[in-house]
Design an enzyme around this catalytic site. Structure first.
Site, PDB file in Angstrom:
ATOM      1  N   ARG A 124      74.508  47.059   1.186  1.00  0.00           N
ATOM      2  CA  ARG A 124      74.523  48.056   0.162  1.00  0.00           C
ATOM      3  C   ARG A 124      74.173  49.164  -0.161  1.00  0.00           C
ATOM      4  NH1 ARG A 124      78.220  42.902   0.650  1.00  0.00           N
ATOM      5  NH2 ARG A 124      79.646  43.439   1.676  1.00  0.00           N
ATOM      6  N   LYS A 146      73.175  64.148  -0.241  1.00  0.00           N
ATOM      7  CA  LYS A 146      73.926  63.396   0.542  1.00  0.00           C
ATOM      8  C   LYS A 146      72.940  63.782   2.194  1.00  0.00           C
ATOM      9  CE  LYS A 146      77.553  67.895   0.008  1.00  0.00           C
ATOM     10  NZ  LYS A 146      77.489  69.047   0.408  1.00  0.00           N
ATOM     11  N   GLU A 188      67.600  79.069   2.957  1.00  0.00           N
ATOM     12  CA  GLU A 188      67.776  78.590   1.771  1.00  0.00           C
ATOM     13  C   GLU A 188      67.519  79.033   0.727  1.00  0.00           C
ATOM     14  OE1 GLU A 188      70.861  76.775   1.865  1.00  0.00           O
ATOM     15  OE2 GLU A 188      70.195  75.405   4.107  1.00  0.00           O
ATOM     16  N   LYS A 230      69.975  74.302  -7.890  1.00  0.00           N
ATOM     17  CA  LYS A 230      70.956  73.186  -6.753  1.00  0.00           C
ATOM     18  C   LYS A 230      71.227  71.685  -8.475  1.00  0.00           C
ATOM     19  CE  LYS A 230      71.646  70.118  -3.066  1.00  0.00           C
ATOM     20  NZ  LYS A 230      71.094  70.379  -1.659  1.00  0.00           N
ATOM     21  N   GLU A 240      81.408  66.841  -4.891  1.00  0.00           N
ATOM     22  CA  GLU A 240      81.965  68.114  -4.057  1.00  0.00           C
ATOM     23  C   GLU A 240      83.556  68.228  -3.896  1.00  0.00           C
ATOM     24  OE1 GLU A 240      82.211  70.029   0.162  1.00  0.00           O
ATOM     25  OE2 GLU A 240      79.753  69.715  -1.226  1.00  0.00           O
ATOM     26  N   ARG A 245      79.976  72.440  -6.361  1.00  0.00           N
ATOM     27  CA  ARG A 245      79.318  72.090  -5.315  1.00  0.00           C
ATOM     28  C   ARG A 245      79.209  72.985  -4.217  1.00  0.00           C
ATOM     29  NH1 ARG A 245      75.736  66.245  -4.866  1.00  0.00           N
ATOM     30  NH2 ARG A 245      74.468  67.388  -2.659  1.00  0.00           N
ATOM     31  N   ASN A 249      77.479  75.192   0.670  1.00  0.00           N
ATOM     32  CA  ASN A 249      77.758  76.135   1.547  1.00  0.00           C
ATOM     33  C   ASN A 249      78.051  77.244   2.060  1.00  0.00           C
ATOM     34  OD1 ASN A 249      77.528  73.504   2.620  1.00  0.00           O
ATOM     35  ND2 ASN A 249      79.584  72.932   1.538  1.00  0.00           N
ATOM     36  N   HIS A 252      76.952  78.513   6.011  1.00  0.00           N
ATOM     37  CA  HIS A 252      77.415  77.241   6.510  1.00  0.00           C
ATOM     38  C   HIS A 252      78.457  76.855   7.621  1.00  0.00           C
ATOM     39  CE1 HIS A 252      74.080  76.049   3.847  1.00  0.00           C
ATOM     40  NE2 HIS A 252      73.452  75.069   4.920  1.00  0.00           N
ATOM     41  N   HIS A 256      77.190  76.805  10.864  1.00  0.00           N
ATOM     42  CA  HIS A 256      77.291  75.556  11.836  1.00  0.00           C
ATOM     43  C   HIS A 256      77.623  76.076  13.276  1.00  0.00           C
ATOM     44  CE1 HIS A 256      76.891  73.153   8.238  1.00  0.00           C
ATOM     45  NE2 HIS A 256      75.429  73.068   8.775  1.00  0.00           N
ATOM     46  N   HIS A 270      68.276  75.497  11.589  1.00  0.00           N
ATOM     47  CA  HIS A 270      69.415  75.384  10.472  1.00  0.00           C
ATOM     48  C   HIS A 270      69.656  76.345   9.481  1.00  0.00           C
ATOM     49  CE1 HIS A 270      72.439  74.452   7.990  1.00  0.00           C
ATOM     50  NE2 HIS A 270      71.444  73.569   7.366  1.00  0.00           N
TER      51      HIS A 270
END
Length: 372
Positions: A124, A146, A188, A230, A240, A245, A249, A252, A256, A270
């Site tokens: 956990r 993330k 980026e 960031k 988010e 936040r 993206n 993206h 994607h 990417h």
């Protein structure tokens, strides 16, 4: 040396940027490795990074009295799978990892995402130390918590928010990064200027060649400025939930979809997908009358000048706009039948548009796929 705090309630940590940091890793990481005085430090890396830096890391840890144990994964997105996650968590359990331990993620974004998610679910939640070795990971994926793996349904759909204990960045590791990977990470960096810092975007237009050439002062400035941007956004909206936040993206959603259509393969990295996605976001913003065509052209020109792909037609994909939109329907931001898009009101001024018709996006993409 730059030390940038990521100030989160109860989970704050620092991002340290220093050339040559790896040579003194044992002492620099000591506060996070104290529990391994009588056990080997667990390190996750991909094969290439392990081959390049095994000797340096072993020596640095040995000088501080530590031994290491390595879990090696293949390069590429295929390492972010259920199978590899199971193998990694079984390995950590066999090592007797406790919730007070830190696992070291030494590599690019794939290694960081995989290791972070394994640590999120390990008993956990145990700690992990990010040591990113690609520009993309240094300025983006290593900061913010993330973590995820991929499935047949899409990229990063199974994951958790799990912040690292610390992030240690040595810009010198980028000297061994292939030029294509360096440019992909630079996309980026450009993103931070385009989404919220027009002055930084202007600086990159002039100094981008120095960053890509590894000029120390320019490279360190680009990395630090990106991380500060960031960190500020993550501090305001860690999970988010407020929409702040989501600005990260930019590029993206389009990117994607392109990655999915090209099989998440070496055909389109990417960062290259993000670069193309930012151009598409700029052009679609111009289509809606929110920025000028000249501004959209400038975005494309600066991205192309960095040696990044600037036209999706050049990918020679056997698809139409509707197929790319179908990929977008798997986006994590999809809400009922609506997909929010990150678009531009100006250079350095991104915003979330919630009134985008996907049929219109498909029509727009049809035109982009057939540009010559």
């Amino acid at each position: 040396m730059d030390v940038i705090p990521v100030a989160l309630a109860g989970r704050s940590y620092d991002v340290t940027i220093e050339a040559g940091l790896l040579d003194d890793l044992g002492s620099r990481a000591q506060p996070f490795l104290a529990s391994f005085a009588r056990r080997a430090v667990p390190i996750v890396a991909d094969r290439n990074t392990h081959q390049l830096y095994f000797g340096k890391i072993e020596a640095a840890l040995s000088n501080a009295g530590y031994k290491s144990d390595w879990f090696i994964v293949d390069q590429g997105e295929n390492a972010k799978s259920w199978k590899v996650l199971e193998e990694l968590t079984d390995w950590l359990l066999a090592l007797g990892i406790t919730r007070s331990d830190n696992v070291v993620a030494f590599g690019g974004g794939v290694v960081g995402d995989l290791t972070g998610f394994a640590c999120a679910v390990m008993k956990r939640g145990c700690g992990f130390v990010q040591i990113p070795t690609t520009l993309l990971a240094q300025v983006d994926s290593s900061v913010g918590g993330k973590t995820a793996i991929n499935t047949g349904a899409g990229k990063n759909l199974i994951g958790a928010f799990h912040q690292p204990s610390t992030v240690l960045i040595d810009p010198l590791v980028l000297d061994t990064l292939p030029d294509r990977e360096m440019r992909a990470g630079y996309a980026e960096v450009l993103k931070y200027g385009l989404l919220g810092d027009a002055e930084f975007f202007d600086w990159l237009e002039v100094n981008g060649p120095k960053v890509l050439a590894h000029e120390p002062q320019a490279l360190s400035h680009a990395i630090a400025t990106s991380i500060r941007a960031k960190a500020k956004i993550v501090t305001e909206d860690e999970r988010e939930t407020s929409g702040v936040r989501a600005l990260l993206n930019l590029g993206h959603t389009f990117g994607h979809a392109l990655e999915a259509e090209t099989g998440f393969s070496h055909r389109l990295l990417h960062g290259e997908g993000v670069a193309l996605g930012m151009i598409l976001a700029a052009r679609y913003s111009a289509r809606r009358g929110e920025i000028s065509g000249n501004d959209a052209d400038m975005v494309a020109r600066i991205i192309a000048a960095a040696g990044l792909p600037s036209e999706i037609a050049a990918l020679n994909m056997n698809c139409d706009g509707a197929r790319l939109v179908d990929h977008m329907r798997h986006d994590k931001k999809m809400e009922a039948d609506t997909l929010p898009f990150l678009l531009l009101k100006g250079i350095g001024e991104a915003y979330m548009a919630r009134d985008v018709e996907l049929d219109d996006v498909a029509d727009f993409l049809d035109g982009q796929l057939h540009l010559t």
